[in-house]
Design a protein around this motif. Structure first.
Motif, PDB file in Angstrom:
ATOM      1  N   VAL A  27      10.253   3.822  -6.606  1.00 30.71           N
ATOM      2  CA  VAL A  27       9.535   2.646  -5.990  1.00 30.71           C
ATOM      3  C   VAL A  27      10.265   1.777  -6.473  1.00 30.71           C
ATOM      4  O   VAL A  27      10.465   0.316  -5.702  1.00 30.71           O
ATOM      5  CB  VAL A  27       8.463   2.687  -6.449  1.00 30.71           C
ATOM      6  N   MET A  28      10.927   1.594  -7.307  1.00 28.65           N
ATOM      7  CA  MET A  28      11.253  -0.264  -8.089  1.00 28.65           C
ATOM      8  C   MET A  28      12.493   0.000  -6.706  1.00 28.65           C
ATOM      9  O   MET A  28      12.864  -1.426  -6.854  1.00 28.65           O
ATOM     10  CB  MET A  28      11.900  -0.253  -9.407  1.00 28.65           C
ATOM     11  N   GLU A  29      13.594   0.406  -6.481  1.00 33.90           N
ATOM     12  CA  GLU A  29      14.778   0.657  -6.112  1.00 33.90           C
ATOM     13  C   GLU A  29      14.301   0.027  -3.866  1.00 33.90           C
ATOM     14  O   GLU A  29      14.751  -0.641  -3.962  1.00 33.90           O
ATOM     15  CB  GLU A  29      15.159   1.864  -5.692  1.00 33.90           C
ATOM     16  N   THR A  30      13.437   0.521  -3.635  1.00 34.75           N
ATOM     17  CA  THR A  30      12.752   0.454  -3.035  1.00 34.75           C
ATOM     18  C   THR A  30      12.412  -1.544  -2.775  1.00 34.75           C
ATOM     19  O   THR A  30      12.444  -1.990  -1.406  1.00 34.75           O
ATOM     20  CB  THR A  30      11.869   1.702  -2.118  1.00 34.75           C
ATOM     21  N   VAL A  31      11.836  -1.477  -3.180  1.00 37.20           N
ATOM     22  CA  VAL A  31      10.912  -3.132  -3.297  1.00 37.20           C
ATOM     23  C   VAL A  31      12.657  -3.783  -3.541  1.00 37.20           C
ATOM     24  O   VAL A  31      12.218  -4.910  -3.033  1.00 37.20           O
ATOM     25  CB  VAL A  31       9.739  -3.319  -4.976  1.00 37.20           C
ATOM     26  N   ARG A  32      12.688  -3.812  -4.978  1.00 35.64           N
ATOM     27  CA  ARG A  32      14.296  -4.442  -4.527  1.00 35.64           C
ATOM     28  C   ARG A  32      14.951  -4.720  -3.541  1.00 35.64           C
ATOM     29  O   ARG A  32      15.331  -5.419  -3.030  1.00 35.64           O
ATOM     30  CB  ARG A  32      15.738  -3.744  -5.792  1.00 35.64           C
ATOM     31  N   ARG A  73      13.959  -3.489  -0.154  1.00 37.33           N
ATOM     32  CA  ARG A  73      13.086  -4.176   1.014  1.00 37.33           C
ATOM     33  C   ARG A  73      12.875  -5.678   0.539  1.00 37.33           C
ATOM     34  O   ARG A  73      11.627  -6.279   1.877  1.00 37.33           O
ATOM     35  CB  ARG A  73      12.578  -3.393   1.384  1.00 37.33           C
ATOM     36  N   GLY A  74      12.084  -5.910  -0.155  1.00 41.68           N
ATOM     37  CA  GLY A  74      10.882  -6.684  -0.550  1.00 41.68           C
ATOM     38  C   GLY A  74       9.750  -6.553  -0.014  1.00 41.68           C
ATOM     39  O   GLY A  74       8.718  -7.247  -0.405  1.00 41.68           O
ATOM     40  N   LYS A  75       9.434  -5.226  -0.217  1.00 42.76           N
ATOM     41  CA  LYS A  75       8.009  -4.445   0.046  1.00 42.76           C
ATOM     42  C   LYS A  75       8.109  -2.791   0.025  1.00 42.76           C
ATOM     43  O   LYS A  75       9.543  -2.604  -0.094  1.00 42.76           O
ATOM     44  CB  LYS A  75       8.286  -4.683   1.869  1.00 42.76           C
ATOM     45  N   GLN A  76       7.803  -2.372  -0.343  1.00 43.86           N
ATOM     46  CA  GLN A  76       7.180  -0.775  -0.272  1.00 43.86           C
ATOM     47  C   GLN A  76       6.898  -0.247   0.679  1.00 43.86           C
ATOM     48  O   GLN A  76       5.915   0.470   0.809  1.00 43.86           O
ATOM     49  CB  GLN A  76       6.185  -0.241  -1.664  1.00 43.86           C
ATOM     50  N   HIS A  77       7.896  -0.117   1.460  1.00 42.26           N
ATOM     51  CA  HIS A  77       8.319   0.531   2.506  1.00 42.26           C
ATOM     52  C   HIS A  77       8.795   1.659   2.643  1.00 42.26           C
ATOM     53  O   HIS A  77      10.625   1.570   2.765  1.00 42.26           O
ATOM     54  CB  HIS A  77       9.272  -0.716   3.925  1.00 42.26           C
ATOM     55  N   ASN A  78       8.143   2.730   2.817  1.00 43.79           N
ATOM     56  CA  ASN A  78       9.766   3.899   2.485  1.00 43.79           C
ATOM     57  C   ASN A  78      10.091   4.405   3.263  1.00 43.79           C
ATOM     58  O   ASN A  78      10.357   4.154   4.470  1.00 43.79           O
ATOM     59  CB  ASN A  78       8.626   5.520   2.060  1.00 43.79           C
ATOM     60  N   PRO A  79      12.102   3.651   3.344  1.00 40.45           N
ATOM     61  CA  PRO A  79      12.692   4.242   4.287  1.00 40.45           C
ATOM     62  C   PRO A  79      13.012   5.447   5.074  1.00 40.45           C
ATOM     63  O   PRO A  79      13.229   5.534   6.479  1.00 40.45           O
ATOM     64  CB  PRO A  79      14.049   4.190   3.464  1.00 40.45           C
ATOM     65  N   VAL A  80      12.141   6.639   4.337  1.00 38.17           N
ATOM     66  CA  VAL A  80      12.537   7.969   5.625  1.00 38.17           C
ATOM     67  C   VAL A  80      11.489   7.954   5.914  1.00 38.17           C
ATOM     68  O   VAL A  80      10.808   8.869   7.329  1.00 38.17           O
ATOM     69  CB  VAL A  80      12.394   9.329   4.561  1.00 38.17           C
ATOM     70  N   THR A  81       9.799   8.338   5.834  1.00 36.52           N
ATOM     71  CA  THR A  81       8.851   7.884   5.792  1.00 36.52           C
ATOM     72  C   THR A  81       8.409   6.806   7.446  1.00 36.52           C
ATOM     73  O   THR A  81       7.589   7.394   8.040  1.00 36.52           O
ATOM     74  CB  THR A  81       7.593   8.918   5.106  1.00 36.52           C
ATOM     75  N   GLY A  82       8.716   5.832   6.781  1.00 39.27           N
ATOM     76  CA  GLY A  82       8.417   5.030   7.639  1.00 39.27           C
ATOM     77  C   GLY A  82       7.350   3.877   6.859  1.00 39.27           C
ATOM     78  O   GLY A  82       6.695   3.399   7.340  1.00 39.27           O
ATOM     79  N   SER A  83       5.904   5.021   5.884  1.00 42.10           N
ATOM     80  CA  SER A  83       5.247   3.984   5.767  1.00 42.10           C
ATOM     81  C   SER A  83       4.761   3.837   4.071  1.00 42.10           C
ATOM     82  O   SER A  83       6.025   3.779   3.701  1.00 42.10           O
ATOM     83  CB  SER A  83       4.054   5.518   6.191  1.00 42.10           C
ATOM     84  N   GLY A  84       3.586   2.802   4.064  1.00 45.04           N
ATOM     85  CA  GLY A  84       3.557   2.174   3.126  1.00 45.04           C
ATOM     86  C   GLY A  84       2.047   3.205   1.756  1.00 45.04           C
ATOM     87  O   GLY A  84       2.737   3.544   1.237  1.00 45.04           O
ATOM     88  N   GLY A  85       1.231   2.235   2.146  1.00 47.82           N
ATOM     89  CA  GLY A  85       0.327   2.767   1.132  1.00 47.82           C
ATOM     90  C   GLY A  85      -0.597   0.866   0.844  1.00 47.82           C
ATOM     91  O   GLY A  85      -0.488  -0.181   1.948  1.00 47.82           O
ATOM     92  N   MET A  86      -1.109   0.830   0.023  1.00 50.41           N
ATOM     93  CA  MET A  86      -2.056  -0.192  -0.443  1.00 50.41           C
ATOM     94  C   MET A  86      -2.439  -1.009  -1.746  1.00 50.41           C
ATOM     95  O   MET A  86      -1.420  -0.067  -2.515  1.00 50.41           O
ATOM     96  CB  MET A  86      -3.148  -1.014   0.128  1.00 50.41           C
ATOM     97  N   LEU A  87      -3.059  -1.563  -2.154  1.00 48.86           N
ATOM     98  CA  LEU A  87      -2.149  -2.456  -3.392  1.00 48.86           C
ATOM     99  C   LEU A  87      -3.470  -2.938  -4.185  1.00 48.86           C
ATOM    100  O   LEU A  87      -4.537  -3.407  -2.926  1.00 48.86           O
ATOM    101  CB  LEU A  87      -1.090  -3.336  -3.994  1.00 48.86           C
ATOM    102  N   LEU A  88      -3.738  -3.137  -5.461  1.00 47.89           N
ATOM    103  CA  LEU A  88      -5.247  -3.559  -6.128  1.00 47.89           C
ATOM    104  C   LEU A  88      -4.705  -4.485  -7.117  1.00 47.89           C
ATOM    105  O   LEU A  88      -3.300  -4.189  -7.474  1.00 47.89           O
ATOM    106  CB  LEU A  88      -6.155  -2.127  -7.012  1.00 47.89           C
ATOM    107  N   GLY A  89      -5.329  -5.524  -7.134  1.00 51.71           N
ATOM    108  CA  GLY A  89      -4.598  -6.522  -7.736  1.00 51.71           C
ATOM    109  C   GLY A  89      -5.547  -7.918  -7.928  1.00 51.71           C
ATOM    110  O   GLY A  89      -6.449  -8.275  -7.290  1.00 51.71           O
ATOM    111  N   LYS A  90      -5.673  -9.194  -8.656  1.00 56.02           N
ATOM    112  CA  LYS A  90      -6.052  -9.934  -8.766  1.00 56.02           C
ATOM    113  C   LYS A  90      -5.338 -11.075  -7.793  1.00 56.02           C
ATOM    114  O   LYS A  90      -4.408 -11.485  -8.446  1.00 56.02           O
ATOM    115  CB  LYS A  90      -6.583 -10.862 -10.601  1.00 56.02           C
TER     116      LYS A  90
END
Lengths: 350, 350
Positions: free
Chosen positions: A75-80, A82-99
């Motif tokens: 995950v760290m590698e992908t985000v570094r 691509r600037g986003k957690q966009h899985n290069p294999v599946t093409g999918s992401g997810g969502m996040l929780l924050g303030k």
């Protein structure tokens, strides 16, 4: 102060191929996730938890040989990169929780203030993200606690977290918020609804909504290959029939559904199975002029299009749209009103 | 004599992974295309011409550096390895033209006799095929003349070739037979229909059908980036507006359609562009609760699902089904009754 584009075009970094027109953030190879660049059409969020798409998490777990720490590194590698957690294999992401940290001047009407807790409902595959560290990877829920910042664009849907439901519970449900809302639109009283992967997260929500819509005269058939989920679903009592069967076995699924529907097949089939190769089971088990709705991110467009054509299946094929108006509230309401559903979600995702 | 399975399961060779249930022919890595094995549920066809799917042909042309002979070699190689012309990169196939050699005892009701000329309407990606040689590769029409045999399963749609239309013309039209029939179901009088790739084969058929359905009070907007096609489409006069624009430019397409629809977007958008990356233009240019129908085999499932969600686009997303009841006759009828359409097809594909 710059406005920024409502679709987030201002965060898209140019592709290596200069012939390509600038694409939207989801399709972009890389996004600029720098939170110090300020735009009036953005919300800036301090990220607490990533809720990884099931197909993506499974792929990363396999690539990591089941090692949670390595999933975190991926995950760290992908985000570094691509600037986003966009899985290069599946093409999918997810969502996040924050303030919420900052609300741009042009998005103040979206109803949140700094300090409010929010969940993104736009995919991580288009959400600018910068991570400073991974705190914990939790495989059971496909959630990862992190430290970092994310950007929410003006058009990107998000939900203010409810105060009456546990955070992890709400996050798990909101991740598949589209499911119940779409089922509500497609299912009608008296129909037979077939759900592949009925014991999973989107499957359970689909079962509950289908039951409400088809009523007593209708039939809800759940197929689930994972034995503990199948047992839980049976005990839940929301389906008329629960079949323990591998959804990749198209001919087998077709035959078992045919037995339950006098050879006709289902009016509406929902595919919620996050493994590749379940397209034809869904298509074969659906009646002539029926509808097949694919929620699973592992669905192959060509397998559906050519597969249906190849067997002369005259059915409507839908790509699952994760957004529908009011979908977040709709989904949370199901959890509030159905105690049995709530119990399963509590046990599994909290 | 063996019956064989109506879906063609008897031709599927086992996968290397023994855990996988036996899949349908489209998903199978390899098929047994031996025409000397006789099954009563099959038609055996002597193949004359392969009509390669546009996305597949383009990919092979690129891989071959534009060398036609090499495209032929790629086809021979795929068919030798897989027992079918199932492009391993694009996942798509095409269809074929040939003469019936044998009609199995269980499919005599399908209305053909040995010697009849037929076109398969099931994809080549699930049609058992054996080739002995390539005769000619014709890039302009993405057709390849060959010598070989193919198998048609009991459930696989095919069309007896019409006697009143030139073979190549009918074959070119039947290749995208699903388009017009699906548009006829989805478009209604008074609506605005947007067609991306409107000057191509499925695009033209979609334009003609959309025009018939929306009537004078409706609006048909055609977008085409290939200049000769755009000019031809404009001269055809079937669209209210023809825009020369790259369909990968989502923001640009959205803005131009917004200008033509008082900011609302299209009721129905048909994506017929066989290049990757056109999903978001189609989604962005469609109005709230509108429909987007993807005919192009280059469409990415996740790009649609996550892309729509990511910008909060509450639209119905359809996977183009190449089959609809009566679609072959429907499409040939358009060619018979619209002389301008017929002229373009004659010039381009004959």
């Amino acid at each position: 102060m710059e406005a920024g584009d409502p679709l987030g075009m201002h965060r898209v970094l140019p592709e290596s191929d200069p012939d390509q027109p600038l694409c939207l953030p989801q399709r972009a190879t890389r996004l600029d996730s720098d939170p110090d660049k300020v735009f009036e059409s953005e919300l800036v969020v301090e990220v607490e938890t990533l809720n990884i798409d099931a197909a993506s998490f499974r792929q990363m777990e396999e690539a990591a040989g089941g090692d949670s720490a390595k999933v975190g590194e991926l995950v760290m590698e992908t985000v570094r990169k691509r600037g986003k957690q966009h899985n290069p294999v599946t093409g999918s992401g997810g969502m996040l929780l924050g303030k919420v940290r900052r609300v741009g001047g042009y998005v103040s009407e979206r109803g949140v203030l700094p300090g409010d807790q929010v969940a993104t409902l736009a995919s991580l595959s288009l959400t600018p993200l910068r991570l400073t560290r991974i705190i914990e990877v939790r495989p059971a829920s496909a959630q990862i606690d992190v430290e970092g910042t994310a950007i929410i664009f003006a058009t990107a849907p998000f939900a203010k977290m409810p105060k009456d439901l546990p955070q992890r519970l709400a996050l798990a449900a909101l991740d598949v918020a589209g499911a119940a809302a779409q089922v509500a639109r497609l299912a009608s009283p008296g129909q037979t609804v077939l759900i592949l992967g009925a014991g999973g997260k989107s499957g359970l929500l689909s079962c509950v909504e289908a039951r409400r819509k088809v009523g007593r005269s209708g039939k809800v058939i759940g197929i689930e290959s994972h034995v503990p989920y199948a047992k839980e679903l049976l005990a839940f009592g929301i389906c008329d029939v629960v079949l323990e069967h591998d959804a990749r076995d198209a001919a087998g699924v077709r035959d078992r559904v045919a037995e339950l529907t006098a050879g006709e097949g289902a009016d509406l089939t929902l595919s919620c199975v996050n493994v590749p190769g379940c397209e034809m089971a869904a298509i074969c088990a659906t009646k002539d002029r029926g509808k097949v709705y694919f929620f699973a991110m592992t669905t192959s467009f060509t397998a559906c299009a050519l597969g249906a054509e190849g067997i002369g299946a005259d059915v409507d094929l839908f790509i699952g749209n994760g957004y529908a108006e009011g979908h977040a509230e709709h989904t949370l309401e199901l959890l509030r009103t159905d105690n049995r559903l709530r119990t399963i979600f509590d046990r599994r995702y909290c």
